[in-house]
Design a protein around this motif. Structure first.
Motif, short mmCIF file in Angstrom:
data_model
loop_
_atom_site.label_atom_id
_atom_site.label_comp_id
_atom_site.label_asym_id
_atom_site.label_seq_id
_atom_site.Cartn_x
_atom_site.Cartn_y
_atom_site.Cartn_z
N LEU A 1 0.76 -1.29 0.00
CA LEU A 1 -0.06 -0.18 -0.10
C LEU A 1 0.86 1.15 0.03
O LEU A 1 1.78 1.38 0.73
CB LEU A 1 -0.75 0.21 1.39
N THR A 2 0.63 2.02 -0.94
CA THR A 2 1.19 3.27 -1.02
C THR A 2 0.23 4.30 -0.37
O THR A 2 -0.73 4.52 -0.67
CB THR A 2 1.52 3.91 -2.38
N ILE A 3 0.90 5.05 0.80
CA ILE A 3 0.10 6.30 1.61
C ILE A 3 0.84 7.55 0.99
O ILE A 3 2.00 7.73 1.40
CB ILE A 3 0.27 6.10 2.98
N ALA A 4 -0.16 8.29 0.44
CA ALA A 4 0.72 9.59 -0.01
C ALA A 4 0.60 10.80 1.05
O ALA A 4 -0.30 10.73 2.16
CB ALA A 4 -0.34 10.25 -1.23
N ASN A 5 1.56 11.45 0.93
CA ASN A 5 1.51 12.95 1.71
C ASN A 5 1.63 12.59 3.39
O ASN A 5 0.94 13.22 4.10
CB ASN A 5 0.15 13.68 1.55
N VAL A 6 2.26 11.80 3.68
CA VAL A 6 2.60 11.68 5.02
C VAL A 6 3.47 12.91 5.67
O VAL A 6 3.13 13.35 6.67
CB VAL A 6 3.45 10.14 5.55
N LEU A 7 4.46 13.22 4.85
CA LEU A 7 5.09 14.75 4.95
C LEU A 7 4.79 15.60 3.95
O LEU A 7 4.71 15.19 2.65
CB LEU A 7 6.44 14.22 5.19
N GLY A 8 4.54 16.78 4.19
CA GLY A 8 4.65 17.93 3.20
C GLY A 8 5.84 18.34 2.57
O GLY A 8 6.82 18.17 3.13
N PRO A 9 5.72 19.11 1.59
CA PRO A 9 7.14 19.77 1.18
C PRO A 9 7.89 20.41 2.23
O PRO A 9 9.27 20.30 2.28
CB PRO A 9 6.72 20.65 -0.10
N ARG A 10 7.45 21.20 3.06
CA ARG A 10 8.21 22.10 4.24
C ARG A 10 8.79 20.96 4.90
O ARG A 10 9.92 21.14 5.41
CB ARG A 10 7.29 22.96 4.78
N ALA B 1 5.28 -9.89 -3.10
CA ALA B 1 3.94 -9.93 -2.47
C ALA B 1 3.07 -11.29 -2.99
O ALA B 1 3.48 -11.65 -4.31
CB ALA B 1 2.97 -8.91 -2.43
N GLN B 2 2.30 -11.71 -2.37
CA GLN B 2 1.28 -12.83 -3.09
C GLN B 2 0.67 -12.26 -4.27
O GLN B 2 0.39 -13.25 -5.33
CB GLN B 2 0.11 -13.10 -2.18
N GLY B 3 0.64 -11.07 -4.46
CA GLY B 3 -0.14 -10.46 -5.62
C GLY B 3 0.73 -10.33 -6.81
O GLY B 3 0.30 -10.00 -7.79
N GLY B 4 1.98 -10.62 -6.66
CA GLY B 4 2.97 -10.11 -7.64
C GLY B 4 4.07 -9.70 -7.02
O GLY B 4 4.13 -9.14 -5.95
N VAL B 5 4.89 -8.99 -8.02
CA VAL B 5 5.98 -8.07 -7.66
C VAL B 5 5.73 -6.67 -7.81
O VAL B 5 5.24 -6.45 -9.04
CB VAL B 5 7.30 -8.68 -8.62
N HIS B 6 6.01 -6.06 -6.70
CA HIS B 6 5.65 -4.55 -6.82
C HIS B 6 6.70 -3.77 -6.86
O HIS B 6 7.90 -4.11 -5.94
CB HIS B 6 4.64 -4.19 -5.45
N SER B 7 7.02 -2.87 -7.67
CA SER B 7 7.90 -1.77 -7.60
C SER B 7 7.47 -0.56 -7.31
O SER B 7 6.74 0.10 -7.65
CB SER B 7 8.92 -1.78 -8.92
N ALA B 8 8.18 0.33 -6.38
CA ALA B 8 7.67 1.76 -5.90
C ALA B 8 9.04 2.57 -5.66
O ALA B 8 10.02 2.22 -5.14
CB ALA B 8 7.11 1.40 -4.47
N LYS B 9 8.71 3.82 -6.30
CA LYS B 9 9.55 4.93 -6.17
C LYS B 9 8.71 6.14 -6.09
O LYS B 9 8.80 6.76 -7.19
CB LYS B 9 10.41 4.91 -7.34
N PRO B 10 8.25 6.34 -5.20
CA PRO B 10 7.00 7.40 -5.17
C PRO B 10 7.54 8.71 -4.76
O PRO B 10 8.87 8.97 -4.69
CB PRO B 10 5.99 6.97 -3.93
N ALA B 11 6.64 9.90 -4.68
CA ALA B 11 7.00 11.04 -4.44
C ALA B 11 7.71 11.31 -2.93
O ALA B 11 7.24 10.57 -2.16
CB ALA B 11 6.08 12.12 -4.51
N TYR C 1 4.10 -2.55 3.56
CA TYR C 1 4.32 -4.12 3.25
C TYR C 1 4.44 -4.97 4.12
O TYR C 1 4.82 -4.72 5.45
CB TYR C 1 5.29 -3.81 2.19
N ALA C 2 4.22 -6.23 3.90
CA ALA C 2 4.40 -7.17 4.87
C ALA C 2 5.88 -7.56 5.26
O ALA C 2 6.62 -7.73 4.35
CB ALA C 2 3.61 -8.69 4.41
N SER C 3 6.40 -7.70 6.38
CA SER C 3 7.70 -7.90 6.93
C SER C 3 8.11 -9.23 6.28
O SER C 3 9.23 -9.32 6.09
CB SER C 3 7.95 -7.51 8.29
N GLY C 4 7.53 -10.09 6.14
CA GLY C 4 7.81 -11.38 5.80
C GLY C 4 7.82 -11.55 4.35
O GLY C 4 8.34 -12.68 3.81
N ASP C 5 7.44 -10.39 3.54
CA ASP C 5 7.72 -10.79 2.15
C ASP C 5 9.06 -10.37 1.81
O ASP C 5 9.83 -9.58 2.19
CB ASP C 5 6.82 -9.80 1.23
#
Length: 225
Positions: free
Chosen positions: A3-12, A134-144, A151-155
């Motif tokens: 799961l990608t969660i957006a805007n946990v921190l803002g630009p400042r 993960a079980q649903g396949g291979v996920h690649s992330a490089k978000p903002a 994600y699950a620690s066991g993956d």
């Protein structure tokens, strides 16, 4: 889970973290790795137990633990201490699985879920993708910068080699009050439903109370804390 969660921190906030990170003491990341992970870990980690480091740790922890989407998805009981990771050209963290527990003594935490909070603009570095099998396949992330991946620690997961620039990230682990992943997923769906109903129904409509009852009773049934 991936799961990608957006805007946990803002630009400042990102600019503040980056500035403070430059003043920290950085050490070889293999100091905190064990087993196979030690052989595939090539990065730097900041000392967050000094005065400036503790202040940054508190700031990041407050932002992470208070985020409503993270709380709904993870149902957290405890958080590990955070780590700040710096990965430059030629560095990486090869395929590995996180330890079942991190920390020691009162800081020991079971690792149900892992998270990476990205702190660098993705255009400022090449490579450095977080890849999770993960079980649903291979996920690649490089978000903002400011976005988090949960994600699950066991993956099996890895950080691909950085070939240009620098990747700064905050990582940590969560012991969930709801250990069953399917139960957590169901609660997350119900929390999303509650948020959606809040935009469509008046606050005094009976559906809100009925849904709150269902969520509360399921948490009671599934919670391990």
């Amino acid at each position: 889970m991936f799961l990608t969660i957006a805007n946990v921190l803002g630009p400042r906030d990102i600019a503040r973290v980056q500035k403070k990170a430059d003043a920290l003491d950085w050490v070889d990341g293999t100091r905190t790795a064990s087993g196979r992970a030690r052989a595939v870990k090539r990065n730097l980690q900041a000392n967050l137990r000094t005065g400036p480091g503790e202040g940054l740790h508190t700031f990041l922890m407050d932002a992470i633990t208070s985020h409503p989407v993270l709380k709904a998805a993870a149902q957290p009981a405890r958080f590990s201490r955070l780590m700040l990771s710096r990965t430059g050209p030629g560095s990486h963290y090869g395929p590995h699985v996180d330890n079942a527990h991190v920390g020691a003594g009162e800081e020991r935490v079971r690792t149900d879920l892992s998270f990476t909070l990205f702190l660098s603009d993705p255009e400022s570095y090449d490579g450095g993708e977080l890849v999770v099998e993960a079980q649903g396949g291979v996920h690649s992330a490089k978000p903002a910068a400011g976005d988090m991946v949960l994600y699950a620690s066991g993956d099996i997961h890895e950080v691909r080699p950085v070939t240009r620039g620098e990747r700064l990230a905050c990582v940590g682990w969560i012991a969930s009050a709801v250990r069953d992943p399917q139960a957590r997923a169901s609660l997350f769906e119900l929390e999303n439903l509650r948020a959606a109903l809040g935009t469509k129904l008046a606050a005094d409509e009976p559906e809100h109370l009925a849904l709150e009852k269902v969520i509360s009773n399921l948490v009671r049934r599934w919670s391990q804390d």
